[in-house]
Structures are given as structure tokens and as C-alpha cells.
Write a protein that holds these residues in place. Structure first.
Motif, PDB file in Angstrom:
ATOM      1  N   LEU A  68       1.338  -4.617  10.485  1.00  0.00           N
ATOM      2  CA  LEU A  68       2.530  -5.213   9.678  1.00  0.00           C
ATOM      3  C   LEU A  68       2.980  -4.986   9.870  1.00  0.00           C
ATOM      4  CD1 LEU A  68      -0.781  -6.915   6.932  1.00  0.00           C
ATOM      5  CD2 LEU A  68      -0.053  -7.971   9.504  1.00  0.00           C
ATOM      6  N   GLN A  69       3.658  -3.913   9.967  1.00  0.00           N
ATOM      7  CA  GLN A  69       5.246  -3.853   9.831  1.00  0.00           C
ATOM      8  C   GLN A  69       5.822  -4.665  10.683  1.00  0.00           C
ATOM      9  OE1 GLN A  69       6.643   0.276  12.347  1.00  0.00           O
ATOM     10  NE2 GLN A  69       3.912   0.282  12.057  1.00  0.00           N
ATOM     11  N   ARG A  70       6.964  -4.947  10.914  1.00  0.00           N
ATOM     12  CA  ARG A  70       8.599  -5.621  11.353  1.00  0.00           C
ATOM     13  C   ARG A  70       8.934  -4.798  12.148  1.00  0.00           C
ATOM     14  NH1 ARG A  70      10.281 -10.427   7.325  1.00  0.00           N
ATOM     15  NH2 ARG A  70       9.780 -11.124   9.704  1.00  0.00           N
ATOM     16  N   THR A  71       9.700  -5.629  12.976  1.00  0.00           N
ATOM     17  CA  THR A  71      10.324  -4.983  13.717  1.00  0.00           C
ATOM     18  C   THR A  71      11.864  -4.310  13.299  1.00  0.00           C
ATOM     19  OG1 THR A  71      11.843  -5.488  15.258  1.00  0.00           O
ATOM     20  CG2 THR A  71      12.257  -7.129  14.156  1.00  0.00           C
TER      21      THR A  71
ATOM     22  N   ALA B 151       1.085  -1.355  -0.382  1.00  0.00           N
ATOM     23  CA  ALA B 151       0.314  -0.562   0.477  1.00  0.00           C
ATOM     24  C   ALA B 151       0.621   1.140   0.190  1.00  0.00           C
ATOM     25  CB  ALA B 151      -0.828  -0.421   1.062  1.00  0.00           C
ATOM     26  N   GLY B 152       0.892   1.881   0.946  1.00  0.00           N
ATOM     27  CA  GLY B 152       1.955   2.688   1.626  1.00  0.00           C
ATOM     28  C   GLY B 152       3.634   2.386   1.188  1.00  0.00           C
ATOM     29  N   GLY B 153       3.956   0.873   1.364  1.00  0.00           N
ATOM     30  CA  GLY B 153       4.905   0.398   1.090  1.00  0.00           C
ATOM     31  C   GLY B 153       6.048   1.172   1.953  1.00  0.00           C
ATOM     32  N   THR B 154       5.725   2.501   3.343  1.00  0.00           N
ATOM     33  CA  THR B 154       6.709   2.586   3.644  1.00  0.00           C
ATOM     34  C   THR B 154       7.742   1.918   4.857  1.00  0.00           C
ATOM     35  OG1 THR B 154       5.561   2.816   5.696  1.00  0.00           O
ATOM     36  CG2 THR B 154       5.645   5.038   4.172  1.00  0.00           C
ATOM     37  N   ASN B 155       7.719   0.743   4.952  1.00  0.00           N
ATOM     38  CA  ASN B 155       8.171  -0.502   5.427  1.00  0.00           C
ATOM     39  C   ASN B 155       8.664  -1.858   4.752  1.00  0.00           C
ATOM     40  OD1 ASN B 155       8.097  -2.841   8.117  1.00  0.00           O
ATOM     41  ND2 ASN B 155       9.808  -1.838   7.468  1.00  0.00           N
ATOM     42  N   LEU B 156       7.995  -1.867   3.490  1.00  0.00           N
ATOM     43  CA  LEU B 156       8.824  -3.072   3.233  1.00  0.00           C
ATOM     44  C   LEU B 156       9.599  -2.855   1.680  1.00  0.00           C
ATOM     45  CD1 LEU B 156       8.201  -5.781   1.577  1.00  0.00           C
ATOM     46  CD2 LEU B 156       6.232  -5.111  -0.064  1.00  0.00           C
ATOM     47  N   LEU B 157       9.284  -2.210   1.460  1.00  0.00           N
ATOM     48  CA  LEU B 157      10.007  -0.904   0.511  1.00  0.00           C
ATOM     49  C   LEU B 157      11.799  -0.231   1.117  1.00  0.00           C
ATOM     50  CD1 LEU B 157       8.337   1.434  -1.898  1.00  0.00           C
ATOM     51  CD2 LEU B 157       8.981  -0.688  -2.611  1.00  0.00           C
ATOM     52  N   ASP B 158      11.344  -0.714   2.221  1.00  0.00           N
ATOM     53  CA  ASP B 158      13.314  -0.357   2.832  1.00  0.00           C
ATOM     54  C   ASP B 158      14.027  -1.923   2.586  1.00  0.00           C
ATOM     55  OD1 ASP B 158      12.925   2.522   2.756  1.00  0.00           O
ATOM     56  OD2 ASP B 158      12.533   2.560   4.911  1.00  0.00           O
ATOM     57  N   LEU B 159      12.716  -3.087   3.239  1.00  0.00           N
ATOM     58  CA  LEU B 159      13.330  -4.244   3.495  1.00  0.00           C
ATOM     59  C   LEU B 159      13.534  -4.720   1.970  1.00  0.00           C
ATOM     60  CD1 LEU B 159      10.452  -5.625   6.250  1.00  0.00           C
ATOM     61  CD2 LEU B 159      12.943  -4.570   6.668  1.00  0.00           C
ATOM     62  N   MET B 160      12.976  -4.852   1.307  1.00  0.00           N
ATOM     63  CA  MET B 160      13.357  -4.972  -0.395  1.00  0.00           C
ATOM     64  C   MET B 160      14.791  -3.931  -0.846  1.00  0.00           C
ATOM     65  SD  MET B 160       9.499  -5.010  -2.356  1.00  0.00           S
ATOM     66  CE  MET B 160      10.105  -5.201  -3.714  1.00  0.00           C
TER      67      MET B 160
ATOM     68  N   ALA C 254       2.338   9.907  17.545  1.00  0.00           N
ATOM     69  CA  ALA C 254       3.772   9.779  18.328  1.00  0.00           C
ATOM     70  C   ALA C 254       4.794   9.146  17.429  1.00  0.00           C
ATOM     71  CB  ALA C 254       3.884   9.378  19.888  1.00  0.00           C
ATOM     72  N   GLY C 255       4.050   8.465  16.762  1.00  0.00           N
ATOM     73  CA  GLY C 255       5.074   7.480  15.362  1.00  0.00           C
ATOM     74  C   GLY C 255       5.853   7.967  14.615  1.00  0.00           C
ATOM     75  N   GLY C 256       5.350   7.661  13.446  1.00  0.00           N
ATOM     76  CA  GLY C 256       6.678   8.522  12.335  1.00  0.00           C
ATOM     77  C   GLY C 256       6.374   9.709  12.434  1.00  0.00           C
ATOM     78  N   SER C 257       7.240  10.008  10.949  1.00  0.00           N
ATOM     79  CA  SER C 257       7.366  12.025  10.797  1.00  0.00           C
ATOM     80  C   SER C 257       6.108  12.128   9.898  1.00  0.00           C
ATOM     81  CB  SER C 257       8.180  11.638   9.565  1.00  0.00           C
ATOM     82  OG  SER C 257       8.529  11.167   8.713  1.00  0.00           O
ATOM     83  N   PRO C 258       5.556  13.156  10.086  1.00  0.00           N
ATOM     84  CA  PRO C 258       4.627  13.595   8.831  1.00  0.00           C
ATOM     85  C   PRO C 258       4.918  13.377   7.691  1.00  0.00           C
ATOM     86  CG  PRO C 258       4.880  15.580  10.298  1.00  0.00           C
ATOM     87  CD  PRO C 258       6.128  14.245  10.802  1.00  0.00           C
ATOM     88  N   GLN C 259       5.877  13.050   6.934  1.00  0.00           N
ATOM     89  CA  GLN C 259       5.867  12.491   6.001  1.00  0.00           C
ATOM     90  C   GLN C 259       5.546  10.603   5.662  1.00  0.00           C
ATOM     91  OE1 GLN C 259       7.811  14.306   7.583  1.00  0.00           O
ATOM     92  NE2 GLN C 259       9.027  15.645   6.155  1.00  0.00           N
ATOM     93  N   LEU C 260       6.117  10.309   6.717  1.00  0.00           N
ATOM     94  CA  LEU C 260       5.746   9.266   6.896  1.00  0.00           C
ATOM     95  C   LEU C 260       3.997   8.564   7.022  1.00  0.00           C
ATOM     96  CD1 LEU C 260       8.550   7.065   8.821  1.00  0.00           C
ATOM     97  CD2 LEU C 260       8.281   6.836   6.631  1.00  0.00           C
ATOM     98  N   ARG C 261       2.973   8.746   7.628  1.00  0.00           N
ATOM     99  CA  ARG C 261       2.093   9.202   8.353  1.00  0.00           C
ATOM    100  C   ARG C 261       1.212   9.730   7.528  1.00  0.00           C
ATOM    101  NH1 ARG C 261       4.104  12.320  12.905  1.00  0.00           N
ATOM    102  NH2 ARG C 261       3.161  14.088  12.711  1.00  0.00           N
ATOM    103  N   ASN C 262       1.609  10.422   6.304  1.00  0.00           N
ATOM    104  CA  ASN C 262       1.329  10.777   4.933  1.00  0.00           C
ATOM    105  C   ASN C 262       0.943   9.750   4.338  1.00  0.00           C
ATOM    106  OD1 ASN C 262       0.426  13.373   6.062  1.00  0.00           O
ATOM    107  ND2 ASN C 262       2.559  14.159   4.809  1.00  0.00           N
ATOM    108  N   LYS C 263       1.799   8.562   3.996  1.00  0.00           N
ATOM    109  CA  LYS C 263       1.712   7.623   3.173  1.00  0.00           C
ATOM    110  C   LYS C 263       1.253   6.616   3.533  1.00  0.00           C
ATOM    111  CE  LYS C 263       3.130   6.347  -0.978  1.00  0.00           C
ATOM    112  NZ  LYS C 263       2.351   6.846  -2.127  1.00  0.00           N
ATOM    113  N   ALA C 264       1.604   6.299   5.151  1.00  0.00           N
ATOM    114  CA  ALA C 264       2.081   4.933   5.474  1.00  0.00           C
ATOM    115  C   ALA C 264      -0.030   4.709   5.720  1.00  0.00           C
ATOM    116  CB  ALA C 264       1.957   4.805   6.820  1.00  0.00           C
ATOM    117  N   SER C 265      -0.237   3.111   5.390  1.00  0.00           N
ATOM    118  CA  SER C 265      -1.893   3.359   5.280  1.00  0.00           C
ATOM    119  C   SER C 265      -2.435   2.247   6.706  1.00  0.00           C
ATOM    120  CB  SER C 265      -2.512   1.816   4.618  1.00  0.00           C
ATOM    121  OG  SER C 265      -1.359   0.041   5.014  1.00  0.00           O
ATOM    122  N   VAL C 266      -3.167   2.446   6.717  1.00  0.00           N
ATOM    123  CA  VAL C 266      -3.470   0.935   9.344  1.00  0.00           C
ATOM    124  C   VAL C 266      -3.357   0.258   8.775  1.00  0.00           C
ATOM    125  CG1 VAL C 266      -5.506   0.763   9.953  1.00  0.00           C
ATOM    126  CG2 VAL C 266      -5.228   3.152   9.125  1.00  0.00           C
ATOM    127  N   GLY C 267      -3.249  -0.924   7.781  1.00  0.00           N
ATOM    128  CA  GLY C 267      -3.763  -1.803   6.882  1.00  0.00           C
ATOM    129  C   GLY C 267      -1.704  -2.182   7.545  1.00  0.00           C
TER     130      GLY C 267
END
Length: 316
Positions: free
Chosen positions: A114-117, A29-38, A97-110
Motif C-alpha cells: 500500500l505504499q504510495r508513489t 504497522a512499520g510506518g516507513t512510508n506513512l510517517l514520512d508523508l505525515m 532489490a527494494g529498500g535498505s536493510p533498515q527499511l526492510r527490517n521495519k516495513a510490513s508486507v501489507g
């Protein structure tokens, strides 16, 4: 990054069918975690199924007076929603309290759920990690484990879950709705979504292969104060050391376990008339450190007691 194929799902049913047809696929979806891990070659799916444009981003009333939040709603959209801010302020506070505004704008609820450690050894492909490579070992046990778990861990893994939003949702008693490749839907408590590590820390949730989170449903707002508090080494670009979500008489802890930790012992103690400090002591009685994270037990106790008192209006 390894080569992969890509498709944009036309609807949720098409997305889960595509996932069933290709076991090496992942939803994005937003890919904020998955793309980094890829990019780091920690994750290397052969096929990506884009679900970010599915019509699953609405936020609106649920049955029995609750609130239904579509899984593709952005974190920013949820935190800014008037109903969330007025009736579920702990959720808005946790998201901010979580990620930066840029990440919050992109990251999805789902995706947030499911983000990883953020364990450093999970991200370092030169070091053994059971979560990344089952059977390799856990480097954090004898290594840099300052941020590691103090509750629910095992000799196979002492990593912690990274989501702030999920901690607030667990405290609120949220329910997850999903769609499976068979076409079946189900709904279950978000507290049951994530697994403790046991001997299989690489299996992080109770979702079946290809199952898609479609929504999160909140019950009617709980009576009593709501509050989210978090401690970290610096105000940005740092994982949490400890956090707590309070929603009336329900409590969840963050950054202390492999999953958002529902503080049932603390809740029971509070219901029986214990002080906030006594309730936190009961919850943390089974907590254990691994040397460099021993301080987190006392830190969580102090943070939790202060937050419980503040949510109850006992302090300013």
C-alpha cells in the motif's frame, strides 16, 4: 506534523471496527512510508490504529501446497524465509532489490503493498498533483517525468507504483486476504488490488474504507525459472526506472505503470513461440512516453528480453 490520536489494536476485528468508527483514521504497522508523508503534510490522518503487533506475521504452508505470508511479516523476514528462498526466489530477489536493510527490517508486507508513489510532484506540496489534491492537475505531464509511467497512465496522472515486492507477487499469481469492518473476509488476486489512474488517481486500490490486508497467499511454485531484475540510476536511495519479475511463464513489470503490470501480451507471445525480444515488443506496443521518459520504452524492452532469456536458461 499535525496532531493525531493513537491506539494499539488488540486484534484484527478491533482494528477494522476502529477504522469504521473514524473515517479519518489510518492503519500503521512499520510506518516507513506513512510517517514520512505525515511529516510532509501530504497525509494527515486524525487517528492512527497500530496493527503492527497483531499476530499476523506468520509464514507457513497454505492449502494446495502454497505458502501463506502474514501481512505483518517484515520484508526482511519474508526475504530470509527458507521456503521463499527455495521455492519463490523471485520474491526474495525483489525484496532485496527494494529498500535498505533498515527499511526492510521495519516495513510490513501489507504496508509495502500500500505504499504510495515516489513521484517528485506528489511529494512537493507547492506543486499541483491530482493524486494528492484531486482536480489540481498533474505537474509531471510537462515537468520532470523521467521516472513516470509508460503503460496504463492517463492525463490525470503518470505516476508509477513503487513496490518491488508487489511486482514479484503479481508474477507469482499471489492472492490477497482481507478483513472488512463488517467482519467479512475476502480473497482476490493481488493483480486486482491496485487501480489504474483514470480520472481518479487519488483512489489507488480496490479496498473499501477500513478494510485490512491480513495475508498474502502464494500458489504452489510454478515450473520454470524465476528471476527479478531492476534498473535504477544508482544502487541505493533511488526509485527504479524499470524492473521485471519472471516466474515460469508468468511475467510482471515494475516502475512502468500506476500498478504492478502483469505482462499478459508478453506471456501470450511467449506461449505461442515468440522470442523474448518479440514478446517484449508485443507488450510495449501500446507504451507511450512523455518526453523525458521516452527512453524507458526501449530500456524496458532490452531489460525484459534479457531477463526472460536468463530465466529460461538461454544466457548465463
Amino acid at each position: 506534523m499535525r496532531p493525531f490520536t493513537y491506539e494499539r489494536a488488540s486484534d484484527a476485528q478491533a482494528a477494522v471496527r476502529a477504522a469504521a468508527e473514524n473515517p479519518e483514521s489510518r492503519f500503521i504497522a512499520g510506518g516507513t512510508n506513512l510517517l514520512d508523508l505525515m511529516k510532509l503534510e501530504i497525509e494527515h490522518p486524525a487517528h492512527l490504529i497500530d496493527v503492527g503487533r497483531l499476530p499476523l506475521a506468520d509464514i507457513g504452508p497454505a492449502t494446495h501446497g502454497g505458502l501463506r505470508i502474514g501481512a505483518m511479516a517484515s520484508n526482511s523476514q519474508v526475504a530470509a524465509d527458507p521456503t521463499v528462498r527455495s521455492r519463490y526466489p523471485v520474491l526474495a530477489q525483489a525484496i532485496v532489490a527494494g529498500g535498505s536493510p533498515q527499511l526492510r527490517n521495519k516495513a510490513s508486507v501489507g504496508g509495502n503493498l500500500l505504499q504510495r508513489t515516489r513521484c517528485a510532484y506528489f511529494y512537493d506540496v507547492t506543486k499541483p498533483c491530482n493524486k494528492r489534491q484531486p482536480g489540481a492537475g498533474c505537474s509531471a505531464l510537462e515537468g520532470l517525468n523521467r521516472n513516470s509511467a509508460i503503460l496504463g497512465a492517463s492525463p490525470a496522472c503518470i505516476a508509477t507504483h513503487s513496490s518491488d515486492m508487489a511486482v514479484a507477487l503479481v508474477a507469482l499469481g499471489a492472492v490477497v486476504e482481507t478483513l472488512s469492518p463488517s467482519g467479512d473476509t475476502r480473497a482476490f488476486a493481488l493483480d486486482g488490488l491496485h487501480r489504474l489512474p483514470g480520472h481518479t488517481p487519488h483512489i489507488e486500490t480496490h479496498l473499501i474504507p477500513g478494510e485490512l490486508i491480513t495475508a498474502v497467499v502464494l500458489p504452489p511454485a510454478l515450473q520454470g525459472g524465476q528471476l527479478y531484475r531492476k534498473v535504477r540510476d544508482r544502487a541505493s536511495y533511488a526509485a527504479g526506472l524499470a524492473s521485471i519479475a519472471v516466474a515460469g511463464g508468468q511475467v510482471a513489470l515494475g516502475a512502468v505503470a500506476h500498478k504492478p503490470w502483469r505482462a499478459e501480451l508478453a506471456e501470450a507471445a511467449l506461449a505461442s513461440g515468440a522470442s523474448a525480444a518479440e514478446a517484449m515488443a508485443a507488450e510495449l506496443a501500446p507504451a507511450t512516453g512523455n518526453g523525458r521518459n521516452d527512453f524507458k520504452i526501449a530500456l524496458m524492452g532490452r531489460l525484459g528480453a534479457a531477463a526472460l532469456d536468463q530465466a529460461a536458461g538461454r544466457v548465463a
